[in-house]
Design a protein around this motif. Sequence first.
Motif, PDB file in Angstrom:
ATOM      1  N   PRO A 131       0.848  -1.202   0.000  1.00 14.62           N
ATOM      2  CA  PRO A 131       0.000   0.000   0.000  1.00 14.62           C
ATOM      3  C   PRO A 131       0.874   1.240   0.000  1.00 14.62           C
ATOM      4  O   PRO A 131       1.893   1.293   0.695  1.00 14.62           O
ATOM      5  N   GLY A 132       0.515   2.223  -0.771  1.00 18.63           N
ATOM      6  CA  GLY A 132       1.291   3.461  -0.812  1.00 18.63           C
ATOM      7  C   GLY A 132       2.308   3.485  -1.937  1.00 18.63           C
ATOM      8  O   GLY A 132       2.892   4.516  -2.212  1.00 18.63           O
ATOM      9  N   THR A 133       2.516   2.337  -2.578  1.00 15.32           N
ATOM     10  CA  THR A 133       3.438   2.321  -3.705  1.00 15.32           C
ATOM     11  C   THR A 133       2.641   2.065  -4.972  1.00 15.32           C
ATOM     12  O   THR A 133       1.786   1.189  -4.994  1.00 15.32           O
ATOM     13  N   LYS A 134       2.973   2.847  -5.992  1.00 12.54           N
ATOM     14  CA  LYS A 134       2.273   2.617  -7.256  1.00 12.54           C
ATOM     15  C   LYS A 134       2.896   1.434  -7.956  1.00 12.54           C
ATOM     16  O   LYS A 134       4.113   1.342  -8.067  1.00 12.54           O
ATOM     17  N   VAL A 135       2.063   0.518  -8.403  1.00 18.23           N
ATOM     18  CA  VAL A 135       2.587  -0.699  -9.000  1.00 18.23           C
ATOM     19  C   VAL A 135       3.309  -0.388 -10.309  1.00 18.23           C
ATOM     20  O   VAL A 135       4.247  -1.093 -10.694  1.00 18.23           O
ATOM     21  N   SER A 136       2.910   0.700 -10.969  1.00 19.51           N
ATOM     22  CA  SER A 136       3.613   1.071 -12.209  1.00 19.51           C
ATOM     23  C   SER A 136       5.071   1.397 -11.909  1.00 19.51           C
ATOM     24  O   SER A 136       5.965   1.050 -12.680  1.00 19.51           O
ATOM     25  N   ASP A 137       5.296   2.093 -10.789  1.00 19.22           N
ATOM     26  CA  ASP A 137       6.672   2.422 -10.400  1.00 19.22           C
ATOM     27  C   ASP A 137       7.469   1.163 -10.077  1.00 19.22           C
ATOM     28  O   ASP A 137       8.626   1.010 -10.479  1.00 19.22           O
ATOM     29  N   LEU A 138       6.767   0.271  -9.360  1.00 16.35           N
ATOM     30  CA  LEU A 138       7.415  -0.983  -8.977  1.00 16.35           C
ATOM     31  C   LEU A 138       7.772  -1.781 -10.225  1.00 16.35           C
ATOM     32  O   LEU A 138       8.873  -2.346 -10.336  1.00 16.35           O
ATOM     33  N   LYS A 178      11.935  -4.072 -13.632  1.00 16.24           N
ATOM     34  CA  LYS A 178      12.450  -4.284 -14.993  1.00 16.24           C
ATOM     35  C   LYS A 178      13.923  -3.914 -15.084  1.00 16.24           C
ATOM     36  O   LYS A 178      14.734  -4.663 -15.648  1.00 16.24           O
ATOM     37  N   VAL A 179      14.247  -2.757 -14.523  1.00 20.53           N
ATOM     38  CA  VAL A 179      15.637  -2.305 -14.538  1.00 20.53           C
ATOM     39  C   VAL A 179      16.526  -3.316 -13.838  1.00 20.53           C
ATOM     40  O   VAL A 179      17.571  -3.738 -14.335  1.00 20.53           O
ATOM     41  N   LEU A 180      16.045  -3.753 -12.683  1.00 19.00           N
ATOM     42  CA  LEU A 180      16.800  -4.680 -11.852  1.00 19.00           C
ATOM     43  C   LEU A 180      17.013  -6.016 -12.566  1.00 19.00           C
ATOM     44  O   LEU A 180      18.111  -6.557 -12.596  1.00 19.00           O
ATOM     45  N   LEU A 181      15.942  -6.518 -13.198  1.00 18.40           N
ATOM     46  CA  LEU A 181      16.031  -7.813 -13.867  1.00 18.40           C
ATOM     47  C   LEU A 181      16.912  -7.748 -15.106  1.00 18.40           C
ATOM     48  O   LEU A 181      17.666  -8.679 -15.392  1.00 18.40           O
ATOM     49  N   LYS A 182      16.855  -6.638 -15.818  1.00 19.59           N
ATOM     50  CA  LYS A 182      17.719  -6.468 -16.992  1.00 19.59           C
ATOM     51  C   LYS A 182      19.178  -6.537 -16.582  1.00 19.59           C
ATOM     52  O   LYS A 182      19.995  -7.179 -17.220  1.00 19.59           O
ATOM     53  N   ASP A 183      19.458  -5.903 -15.492  1.00 15.01           N
ATOM     54  CA  ASP A 183      20.826  -5.857 -14.996  1.00 15.01           C
ATOM     55  C   ASP A 183      21.292  -7.248 -14.593  1.00 15.01           C
ATOM     56  O   ASP A 183      22.408  -7.654 -14.911  1.00 15.01           O
ATOM     57  N   GLN A 192      12.035  -5.050 -25.463  1.00 17.59           N
ATOM     58  CA  GLN A 192      11.270  -6.255 -25.791  1.00 17.59           C
ATOM     59  C   GLN A 192      11.522  -7.417 -24.846  1.00 17.59           C
ATOM     60  O   GLN A 192      10.621  -8.222 -24.608  1.00 17.59           O
ATOM     61  N   ALA A 193      12.703  -7.473 -24.288  1.00 15.24           N
ATOM     62  CA  ALA A 193      13.136  -8.684 -23.590  1.00 15.24           C
ATOM     63  C   ALA A 193      12.264  -9.048 -22.385  1.00 15.24           C
ATOM     64  O   ALA A 193      12.062 -10.222 -22.101  1.00 15.24           O
ATOM     65  N   ILE A 194      11.808  -8.038 -21.673  1.00 12.85           N
ATOM     66  CA  ILE A 194      10.948  -8.335 -20.523  1.00 12.85           C
ATOM     67  C   ILE A 194       9.510  -7.982 -20.882  1.00 12.85           C
ATOM     68  O   ILE A 194       9.203  -6.841 -21.205  1.00 12.85           O
ATOM     69  N   GLY A 195       8.682  -9.019 -20.895  1.00 11.24           N
ATOM     70  CA  GLY A 195       7.253  -8.758 -21.102  1.00 11.24           C
ATOM     71  C   GLY A 195       6.612  -8.465 -19.764  1.00 11.24           C
ATOM     72  O   GLY A 195       6.876  -9.158 -18.782  1.00 11.24           O
TER      73      GLY A 195
END
Lengths: 420, 241
Positions: free
Chosen positions: A237-244, A249-254, A264-267
């Motif tokens: 609660p209090g966090t926007k899921v779009s931000d999350l 995505k950034v974290l997983l790409k790394d 494209q790599a992360i759907g």
Amino acid sequence: MFDLDLWTEIVSALKKNRLRSFMTAFGVFWGIFMLIIMSGAGKALENGVLDGVKAFATNSAFFWTERTSVPHEGFQRGRRWNYETSDIDYIRENVKEVEYLSPRLFANNQSGNNTIRGERTGAFNVFGDYPDYFKIDRWTPVQGRLINEIDMLQERKVCNIGERVVEVMFEKDENPIGQYLKISGVYFQVVGVIHAETRINIGGGKKEETIIIPFTTMRKAYNYGNKVYFFSVTSKPGTKVSDLEEKLKVLLKDRHKIAPEDQQAIGSFNIEKEFVKFNALFLGIQGLTWIVGIGTLLAGVIGVSNIMLVIIKERTQEIGIQRAIGATPGTVIKHIVAESVFLTVMAGYIGLSLGVAVLEILNQILLKAEGEMFFRNPEVNLTMALSALAVLVVAGIIAGLIPAKRAVSIKPIDAIRDEG
Amino acid sequence: MIRLNNIHKSYVMGNSSLHVLKGIDLHIEQGDFVSIMGSSGSGKSTLLNILGMLDNYDNGSYHLSGNLIANMSEKRAAKLRNELVGFVFQSFNLISFKNAMENVALPLYYKGVPRKKRNLIAMEYLEKLGLKDWANHMPNEMSGGQKQRVAIARALISKPKIILADEPTGALDSATSYEVMDILREINDDGITVIIVTHEHDIAAMTRQIIRLNDGRIHEIIRNGELKNFQKSYIHGLETA
């Protein structure tokens, strides 16, 4: 105060011109009828769609993998890759905004007949899930229980099955709980029959044809290693899921050596965004309903006003006589306005009732026709009905006031002389 | 009772203005029975409308029962009309969708008399005029004479001081006309001022005073001896008829 004479006057004046009164009233009737029907239908669409999704966690997002589109760190573009169980642990530990996280595996042979029981076979969607998944996309056990943490820890060969699976794999009066299904060569015991509360479908296939087994069991039984095909998260609660979603995505790409600019790599997919779209859509439908409805209503009201003008013109002499024998302008205006309000309100009320009746009949039909319906519970809220009625009364007053003002502006003597 | 002082009235029609009344001085006492005569366009109906507060005048002054009738609001005029004046029209002007009793009771409705009571009073007046059995008939079911009697009952019900009748016999045959005039005379005998507008000499001869208008001015007022002569010459024809 109930004034019998006022009402007998009104009713007799309207009765004298049945067709004209009817046609006038019909304008208003049609306006309000359409308003009710349209808004009911709009609401039904909204209910139908939102009913299917409202049990779904709106703060959820989903991730899968696609082939890479940008070469990075020595890898060529077009590389296939998967998430790993270590990603799950890493996210759990390091991303504090995550509330629930549920990784998923799919059976590799989704299409063929993958489930066998005695002489019965069936093709079902088999998923390996964490129990947390039920908190994101809600399922309720119709019989038995949901898969739980102990099933996970002990890697038990148990499964939850959808209602359609029961129909296909069991006799009509058979109790599926405790029975075994052979899924892709491995026997699983049925511990629960589950019913999907939402119609949002993640991963394809019909929800009734789903078999869910513990993630850990699936990994081990079918030899998936540390692969994770798909995972769902919800934000705290209090966090926007779009931000999350962006952060993950950034974290997983790394973590997987994927170019940061690779789109494209992360759907991924987040429900919040879809909800905003939905809400905008319904707001649009509602707005349109009101615009069209009020437009129609306005046309009706103008019709009433017009007809009242004609009536007044025809009754000029009568009004003149009334004023000669002592009717004050106020009395005359009161009569005309009451007549107009009576006409609009009666017509509006009939339109309102008939509109509600039609919606109710529609509702009964829809209730009988079960199944995948994106049209549910057509309804009209009370506020709307009341405000429509208020609009009618005000419109009736205005529709009456304009001709009434005209009527009293004529001198009584001119009115009496008016032989037409 | 009625005191007119140099009354002028013009009708404006587009660019041209029609000067209808060109200075009328008139004094009518309570209890008079007056007819206003004149050729068409002489201003007789206009005069009656001014007397009945249905129309206003441009210049001069009009006192009715001591009230100056000028620049009144519509509401106040309506109230005074209701209290002081009863109207009888050539074309009866009954309300077509109300029966005889309801038509008669209508002025009391505007006074706020409860329905039951005013219908009872209406019945009394209808009885006086011999129309008790017709109380529940609609206007289109009645003859001209009956309609005019209903209209007279309606004019009387609010106990006015003046009855103003605009060609009350204009739409009636002569026999019925005399019946109506008899009724008006009876009303006058009760002390109510009756003023009628007519162009028929025999009708005018039945009144006690004749005002002849000509081109917006009072041409002559016939009364007493002159009236006798007038009556002789016009009533004669009637008695033989």
